[in-house]
Motif scaffolding. Sequence first.
Motif, PDB file in Angstrom:
ATOM      1  N   GLN A   1      24.523   8.394  -3.112  1.00 25.07           N
ATOM      2  CA  GLN A   1      23.683   9.058  -2.220  1.00 25.07           C
ATOM      3  C   GLN A   1      22.204   8.634  -2.710  1.00 25.07           C
ATOM      4  N   ILE A   2      21.489   8.128  -1.765  1.00 23.89           N
ATOM      5  CA  ILE A   2      20.107   7.684  -2.006  1.00 23.89           C
ATOM      6  C   ILE A   2      18.967   8.757  -2.273  1.00 23.89           C
ATOM      7  N   THR A   3      18.554   8.929  -3.267  1.00 25.16           N
ATOM      8  CA  THR A   3      17.354   9.854  -3.498  1.00 25.16           C
ATOM      9  C   THR A   3      16.005   9.725  -2.272  1.00 25.16           C
ATOM     10  N   PRO A   4      15.865  10.442  -1.458  1.00 22.80           N
ATOM     11  CA  PRO A   4      14.652  10.442  -0.630  1.00 22.80           C
ATOM     12  C   PRO A   4      13.257  10.687  -1.738  1.00 22.80           C
ATOM     13  N   VAL A   5      12.267   9.547  -1.115  1.00 22.81           N
ATOM     14  CA  VAL A   5      11.118   9.873  -1.767  1.00 22.81           C
ATOM     15  C   VAL A   5       9.963  10.983  -1.220  1.00 22.81           C
ATOM     16  N   ARG A   6       9.767  11.818  -1.799  1.00 18.65           N
ATOM     17  CA  ARG A   6       8.843  13.069  -1.325  1.00 18.65           C
ATOM     18  C   ARG A   6       7.610  12.679  -0.567  1.00 18.65           C
ATOM     19  N   GLY A   7       7.414  13.296   0.504  1.00 20.03           N
ATOM     20  CA  GLY A   7       6.432  12.748   1.363  1.00 20.03           C
ATOM     21  C   GLY A   7       4.930  13.192   0.499  1.00 20.03           C
ATOM     22  N   GLU A   8       3.903  12.498   1.067  1.00 22.77           N
ATOM     23  CA  GLU A   8       2.700  12.555   0.546  1.00 22.77           C
ATOM     24  C   GLU A   8       2.022  13.717   1.412  1.00 22.77           C
ATOM     25  N   ILE A   9       0.930  14.444   0.588  1.00 25.10           N
ATOM     26  CA  ILE A   9      -0.132  15.558   1.234  1.00 25.10           C
ATOM     27  C   ILE A   9      -1.225  14.704   1.368  1.00 25.10           C
ATOM     28  N   VAL A  10      -2.284  14.727   2.486  1.00 28.85           N
ATOM     29  CA  VAL A  10      -3.345  14.144   2.499  1.00 28.85           C
ATOM     30  C   VAL A  10      -4.308  15.197   3.125  1.00 28.85           C
ATOM     31  N   ASP A  11      -5.565  15.067   2.943  1.00 32.93           N
ATOM     32  CA  ASP A  11      -6.423  15.986   3.622  1.00 32.93           C
ATOM     33  C   ASP A  11      -6.699  15.678   4.986  1.00 32.93           C
ATOM     34  N   ARG A  12      -7.747  16.466   5.799  1.00 36.70           N
ATOM     35  CA  ARG A  12      -8.018  16.043   7.104  1.00 36.70           C
ATOM     36  C   ARG A  12      -8.731  14.662   7.420  1.00 36.70           C
ATOM     37  N   ASN A  13      -9.403  14.044   6.062  1.00 37.64           N
ATOM     38  CA  ASN A  13      -9.795  12.436   6.270  1.00 37.64           C
ATOM     39  C   ASN A  13      -8.770  11.730   5.726  1.00 37.64           C
ATOM     40  N   ASN A  14      -7.493  11.978   5.530  1.00 42.10           N
ATOM     41  CA  ASN A  14      -6.539  11.142   4.761  1.00 42.10           C
ATOM     42  C   ASN A  14      -6.663  10.765   3.553  1.00 42.10           C
ATOM     43  N   ARG A  15      -7.312  11.465   2.727  1.00 43.40           N
ATOM     44  CA  ARG A  15      -7.544  11.318   1.207  1.00 43.40           C
ATOM     45  C   ARG A  15      -6.379  11.893   0.508  1.00 43.40           C
ATOM     46  N   PRO A  16      -5.712  11.491  -0.217  1.00 49.95           N
ATOM     47  CA  PRO A  16      -4.523  11.625  -0.882  1.00 49.95           C
ATOM     48  C   PRO A  16      -4.724  12.908  -1.794  1.00 49.95           C
ATOM     49  N   ILE A  17      -3.912  13.982  -1.585  1.00 48.04           N
ATOM     50  CA  ILE A  17      -3.870  15.073  -2.526  1.00 48.04           C
ATOM     51  C   ILE A  17      -2.591  15.270  -3.308  1.00 48.04           C
ATOM     52  N   ALA A  18      -1.545  15.193  -2.882  1.00 50.98           N
ATOM     53  CA  ALA A  18      -0.381  15.042  -3.469  1.00 50.98           C
ATOM     54  C   ALA A  18       0.404  13.567  -3.331  1.00 50.98           C
ATOM     55  N   ILE A  19       0.669  12.729  -4.379  1.00 49.96           N
ATOM     56  CA  ILE A  19       1.088  11.452  -4.346  1.00 49.96           C
ATOM     57  C   ILE A  19       2.306  11.319  -5.191  1.00 49.96           C
ATOM     58  N   ASN A  20       2.855  10.147  -4.955  1.00 47.62           N
ATOM     59  CA  ASN A  20       4.306   9.805  -5.934  1.00 47.62           C
ATOM     60  C   ASN A  20       3.462   8.488  -6.571  1.00 47.62           C
ATOM     61  N   LYS A  21       3.774   8.594  -7.862  1.00 44.25           N
ATOM     62  CA  LYS A  21       3.453   7.637  -9.087  1.00 44.25           C
ATOM     63  C   LYS A  21       4.578   6.827  -9.504  1.00 44.25           C
ATOM     64  N   LEU A  22       4.338   5.580  -9.128  1.00 44.45           N
ATOM     65  CA  LEU A  22       5.573   4.635  -9.308  1.00 44.45           C
ATOM     66  C   LEU A  22       6.001   4.647 -10.831  1.00 44.45           C
ATOM     67  N   GLY A  23       7.294   4.809 -11.004  1.00 44.98           N
ATOM     68  CA  GLY A  23       7.856   4.701 -12.409  1.00 44.98           C
ATOM     69  C   GLY A  23       9.427   4.583 -12.326  1.00 44.98           C
ATOM     70  N   PHE A  24       9.902   4.828 -13.422  1.00 41.80           N
ATOM     71  CA  PHE A  24      11.340   4.750 -13.727  1.00 41.80           C
ATOM     72  C   PHE A  24      12.165   5.779 -14.262  1.00 41.80           C
ATOM     73  N   LYS A  25      13.654   5.664 -14.185  1.00 43.22           N
ATOM     74  CA  LYS A  25      14.251   6.741 -15.335  1.00 43.22           C
ATOM     75  C   LYS A  25      15.364   5.876 -15.903  1.00 43.22           C
ATOM     76  N   ILE A  26      15.559   6.233 -17.125  1.00 36.26           N
ATOM     77  CA  ILE A  26      16.767   5.679 -17.855  1.00 36.26           C
ATOM     78  C   ILE A  26      17.990   6.655 -17.894  1.00 36.26           C
ATOM     79  N   GLN A  27      19.050   5.864 -17.479  1.00 40.27           N
ATOM     80  CA  GLN A  27      20.152   6.449 -17.643  1.00 40.27           C
ATOM     81  C   GLN A  27      21.325   5.684 -18.402  1.00 40.27           C
ATOM     82  N   LEU A  28      22.124   6.535 -18.967  1.00 36.72           N
ATOM     83  CA  LEU A  28      23.281   6.174 -19.974  1.00 36.72           C
ATOM     84  C   LEU A  28      24.502   6.471 -19.158  1.00 36.72           C
ATOM     85  N   ARG A  29      25.799   5.422 -19.254  1.00 38.54           N
ATOM     86  CA  ARG A  29      26.941   5.895 -18.976  1.00 38.54           C
ATOM     87  C   ARG A  29      27.616   6.957 -19.423  1.00 38.54           C
ATOM     88  N   PRO A  30      28.324   7.816 -18.924  1.00 38.40           N
ATOM     89  CA  PRO A  30      28.823   9.033 -19.369  1.00 38.40           C
ATOM     90  C   PRO A  30      30.026   8.668 -20.405  1.00 38.40           C
TER      91      PRO A  30
END
Length: 594
Positions: free
Chosen positions: A45-74
């Motif tokens: 499954q491919i995880t969807p990126v959460r949609g951004e929330i902006v104000d009436r003038n298109n200023r960002p209110i809630a955005i997604n910061k670029l990063g990573f997660k580290i996983q280990l083999r089970p």
Amino acid sequence: MKIKFILALFIITWLTLVVRVFFLAVESNTYYKRLSHSNTIKIEQITPVRGEIVDRNNRPIAINKLGFKIQLRPHLRLEKSIDKFTEEIDNIVKLLPNLKKEKLVKNYIKKDSYYYHNYIDVVHFISYEDIMPVYSVLSLRENVNIVPAPKRYYPYGEIGAHAIGYVSRANIKDIKDDKLLELIGYTGKSGIEKYYNTYLQGEAGQREIKVNANNQEIEELSNVSADEDRKLTLNLDIEFQKYVSSLFDKKAGAVIVMNVDGAILSASSFPEYSLNTFVSGISHKVWDKLSNSLDKPFTNKLVNGLYPPGSSIKPGLGLLYITTDIDEFWTVDCRSSMPLGKRVFRCWKDNGHRKTGIVKAIRESCDDFFYKGSLQVGIKKMSEGLMRYGLGKKTGVDLPNEFIGVVPSRKWKRKKYNRPWFIGETVNTSIGQGDFLVTPMQIAQFTALIATSKLPTPHLAKLIGNKPYKPLAKDVLNKDELKKLPLIQKAMYEVCNYPKGTATQYVNSKVTIAGKTGTAQVVGIMQDIETRELEHEMAYYSRSHAWFTSYGPYKDPQYVVMVMVEHGGHGGSAAGEIVSKIYNKLLELKYIKK
């Protein structure tokens, strides 16, 4: 005979074997083909990126910061011969010393079992800047997997916290209600983030890949992209909201600035708190400080704060009075008190208002007029009318868990307490006291009704994707109410502009406004007390809540400004300056056109 028996046994045995071989080779072909396919074909499954929330003038209110997660083999802990698990954990902590080993171990153990075969998240988020210096070293290790993982970020911190809301890690109940959260890991917990969570989180994509016996990818067979980045545009002006927050410095309460059609330009509950604190998890120290505060910063007072409305509901009651059992020319002789049975109901003005009609009663907030009017009209017509005006029910605003408040009535009291109704309760209800409870959002909606004759649905969303969101207003006033509404509007104009209006001396707005102040008592006043204690002399948490709800411009209503200051005392003195500055800002930003 013996030979025939042996021969028959031999033939039966071989026939059985032939039938079995046929079943395995032909009849079971589909089953084993499917089993083989599942052993070599893997669905991711491919995880969807959460949609951004902006104000009436298109200023960002809630955005997604670029990063990573580290996983280990089970199953690394199950390899007894060499402690691969400890080796990998130690290596990650060595390369990224800011991480805590105990937390990584806890994250791994929580998921690791014989039956879990996916890579396990040990680090849920690490920023792009932190991972890049060690990315190449970590990614070469066969037991480590590094995958993109955006993190929710709120650029304006605490501004508009209760309206916007926040996302946080999904708990067991969340995942049970929505299986997609097991993949995403985060969900909306409050505000707009929660109300529009299903839309914002999107839908998962899917990859079909061929793998070998070592679970290594050989070939990608198909790829269906996730339905993601669903944008939500709000009616809020976040910079204007920031300005409103600056006016409410160190006060508790709520402010709503709303177009008369219901579009919310600014909505704040105070005190506010930083939304970013909750995304990764809040510390016990910060949690205890906020949750133990008497000002209740975690309560969304816009829709979950319940307060006596005080005199703020007098315009609505006045309209009911003059369209039911009394007319617009009816007057009372206010002598500052009204005996009723063993009780005395006082007017706020020590010397009384003397001869008072409907306009003066609203303008100068004469309690005695509403006391005596309630005895003429009765609680049944009062409660039914107020509920028709939008009180005692949800406004329909797009925020989760909205409270309905209480418009007292005989039926309500019998159902809740199984007790009879008393005439004194009718009198108390007439000035917005007793069991009467409203939310600030209800008062803002109620004010828009008085301003325009239509009951709008308050709404924060402007565009859901590219689709406009504009719920229709309701017609709730009858013909007689529509005819006499201008008289109530005139009275509200005089509240803010007539020399004896309760708000006049506190209003300094460049916009001509109409409004109503309200002082809602928090503690009762004993019958044997002849002289009331002044609000500023009382202990802070015993002082009355202060309301000032308004609309403007008076002759062309465009915006409602509702301010409620907890323990602020008198509505005009506590909120007049705030209301005035908000209207001046609306004019400056050209939201109001004169």
